[in-house]
Design an enzyme around this catalytic site. Structure first.
Site, PDB file in Angstrom:
ATOM      1  CG  ASP A  77      -8.138  -4.991   2.046  1.00  0.00           C
ATOM      2  OD1 ASP A  77      -9.081  -4.561   2.735  1.00  0.00           O
ATOM      3  OD2 ASP A  77      -8.093  -4.885   0.800  1.00  0.00           O
ATOM      4  CE  LYS A  91       2.097 -17.299  -3.337  1.00  0.00           C
ATOM      5  NZ  LYS A  91       1.336 -18.564  -3.432  1.00  0.00           N
ATOM      6  CG  ASP A 136     -13.487  -7.358   2.814  1.00  0.00           C
ATOM      7  OD1 ASP A 136     -13.188  -6.706   3.840  1.00  0.00           O
ATOM      8  OD2 ASP A 136     -13.987  -6.839   1.799  1.00  0.00           O
ATOM      9  CE1 TYR A 163      -3.298  -2.864   0.872  1.00  0.00           C
ATOM     10  CE2 TYR A 163      -4.575  -0.876   1.222  1.00  0.00           C
ATOM     11  CZ  TYR A 163      -4.517  -2.234   1.015  1.00  0.00           C
ATOM     12  OH  TYR A 163      -5.672  -2.951   0.949  1.00  0.00           O
ATOM     13  CG  ASP A 194      -1.485 -20.044  -1.984  1.00  0.00           C
ATOM     14  OD1 ASP A 194      -0.920 -19.995  -0.880  1.00  0.00           O
ATOM     15  OD2 ASP A 194      -0.952 -20.571  -2.989  1.00  0.00           O
TER      16      ASP A 194
END
Ligand SMILES: NC(=O)c1ccc[n+]([C@@H]2O[C@H](COP(=O)([O-])OP(=O)(O)OC[C@H]3O[C@@H](n4cnc5c(N)ncnc54)[C@H](O)[C@@H]3O)[C@@H](O)[C@H]2O)c1
Ligand SMILES: CC(C)[C@H](C(=O)O)[C@@H](O)C(=O)O
Length: 472
Positions: free
Chosen positions: A357, A301, A361, A250, A333
């Site tokens: 993020d 990751k 959700d 970000y 993943d």
């Protein structure tokens, strides 16, 4: 004061130099020790519902309601400065029947200044409900609030031409806590980067230095049928996502647009973390897990990305400070898949900005709706930022359809983690559960046999429930 700007066009860019300097200064400043985190975040305790067993710390809610809020975390001593920069006539803001009560019996009156940032879309509707609930619960507990409402996001673009006016940030910094609704909307979607509402939100998080974002996802017994997962998979889920909020892709440099050798336009971003940035969020993750059920899953990751390789290395290193916490690592993943396969395996998840993020959700839908999930964003010092995890929901804005409970629960987090006012927080959480027990549901959590209500009515019902528990 120069604002941190977020767009850029690659190496050599002036803003990148500024960020680089800031990073060097940050490195020196950010030597966060577990002691300093403990100073700010103490006594995190898992609070479980009836029949679910107490948290690791053995604490139970004092309420006899089936409380299933994921983690209750209390800040250390209350704030020392009670200045009121803003004088307001509170009568204008109070819900119609919510007079200040019990003031004589309250041990001492406390005063706090709260910055309200309603923002865009459903933001003003949900913040209005949450503010009334905050005011009523506070008044019952002997707390007074001074509110200052400021523009952010699209609303700020419309009145001031920028998504985060300097005055909004300075008012927020001066307050005791900040409550945000949501930002964004179709109207500004095609704006250039610097003039997007989302840029204002990122500037606010960076400006307040709130690097630790706590996103609890708990399946309340009352809403188990609202989950899109099978009852046996969803029931009893109680997890906390600890999301790093002021670093990673970000904010990483270089970023921007350029043209490649084929003359094609390309866009690029950088996922970057320093050791100190990982260390401080890792410690928040371990502290959180320690006060919950002692299990921390670090999501990265590391099979592909260097920033994740460093992340895993540092989290593993920091784990030696927390021998009582069981640490596991998972690739993002796989984590996305495991959240749907068997979400109960998770207690506390610590992860970077972008993975947090997305995973939060995803976790929200296990609980029934994104309209239920609150969040707290905390830094080492200064005011915390409290907001629902959902967005401005432009598809339902202005229709009295929004679920205000994520924002109401964010206000409970504000009281507990931002102001150290646990009793008032618990009053609100209990009121939310009572309201759900009575069968009131907004559209997003509605199931047959319940009472469908709008945003305002849901707010009125929560206020009634807060009020019904007054014991003078
Ligand atoms: N923190 C924030 O302010 C924030 C967070 C996410 C998205 N956004 C912005 O919000 C805008 C819309 O984004 P989006 O559509 O991807 O995500 P969103 O969260 O706004 O909406 C996704 C879906 O969830 C529903 N929903 C969200 N909150 C709800 C609530 N309280 N009650 C009932 N239903 C609710 C919406 O109606 C929509 O169908 C974009 O501009 C985005 O950038 C802002
Ligand atoms: C609106 C956007 C900048 C924001 C984010 O990506 O952090 C949102 O998705 C959130 O989760 O609060």
């Amino acid at each position: 004061m120069r604002k941190l700007t977020l767009s850029g066009h690659g190496e050599g860019d002036e803003e990148m130099v500024e960020r680089g300097t800031a990073n060097t200064k940050m490195k020196e400043k950010n030597k966060v020790t577990s002691k300093s985190i403990n100073r700010r975040l103490i006594d995190w305790r898992g609070v479980r519902g009836k029949g679910q067993g107490a948290g690791k710390s053995g604490s139970n809610s004092s309420s006899d309601q089936p409380v299933a809020m994921a983690v209750h975390l209390r800040l250390s001593a209350g704030r020392s400065k009670f200045e009121f920069q803003v004088k307001k006539n509170f009568a204008n803001f109070s819900p119609k029947w919510a007079a200040v009560r019990c003031s004589d019996s309250a041990p001492s009156r406390r005063r706090y200044t709260i910055t309200l940032l309603p923002g865009d879309g459903i933001g003003p509707e949900i913040v209005s409900v949450a503010k009334n609930v905050l005011e009523l619960a506070g008044s019952i507990e002997g707390i007074e609030f001074g509110f200052k409402e400021m523009p952010i996001g699209g609303a700020a673009l419309d009145v001031a031409g920028v998504p985060l006016p300097e005055e909004t940030l300075s008012v927020a910094k001066e307050s005791d806590a900040v409550l945000l609704g949501a930002i964004g909307g179709y109207k500004w979607d095609n704006n250039e980067k610097q003039l997007k509402p989302e840029t204002g939100l990122l500037q606010l998080r960076a400006g307040l230095k709130v690097f630790a974002n706590l996103r609890p996802a708990t399946v309340l017994p009352q809403l188990v049928d609202a989950s899109t997962l099978k009852k046996e998979v969803a029931e009893g889920v109680d997890l906390m996502v600890v999301r790093e909020l002021t670093g990673g892709i970000y904010f990483g440099r270089p970023r921007g647009f350029t043209t490649n050798d084929n003359g094609e336009k390309t866009g690029f971003n950088t996922e970057v973390y320093s050791s100190s940035e990982v260390d401080r969020i890792a410690r928040v993750g371990f502290e959180t897990a320690r006060k919950r059920h002692g299990k921390l899953c670090s999501v990265d990751k590391a099979n592909v990305l260097e920033a994740s390789m460093l992340w895993r290395e540092r989290v593993t290193e920091i784990s030696s400070e927390y021998p009582d916490v069981e640490l596991t690592h998972m690739y993002v993943d796989n984590a996305a898949m495991q959240l749907l396969r068997y979400p109960k395996q998770f207690d506390t998840i610590v992860t970077n900005n972008i993975f947090g993020d997305i995973l939060s959700d995803e976790a929200s839908m296990i609980t029934g709706s994104i309209g239920m999930l609150p969040s707290a964003s905390l830094g080492e010092s200064g005011p915390g930022l409290f907001e629902p995890i959902h967005g401005s929901a432009p598809d339902i804005a202005g229709q009295d359809k929004a679920n205000p409970l994520a924002t109401v629960l964010s206000v409970a987090m504000l009281l507990r983690y931002g102001l150290g006012e646990g009793k008032a927080a618990e009053r609100i959480e209990t009121a939310v559960l009572e309201t759900l027990n009575k069968g009131f549901r907004t559209g997003d959590i509605y199931s047959a046999g319940n009472k469908l209500v709008g945003c305002k009515e849901m707010g009125e019902q929560v206020l009634k429930a807060v009020d019904s528990r007054v014991q003078c």
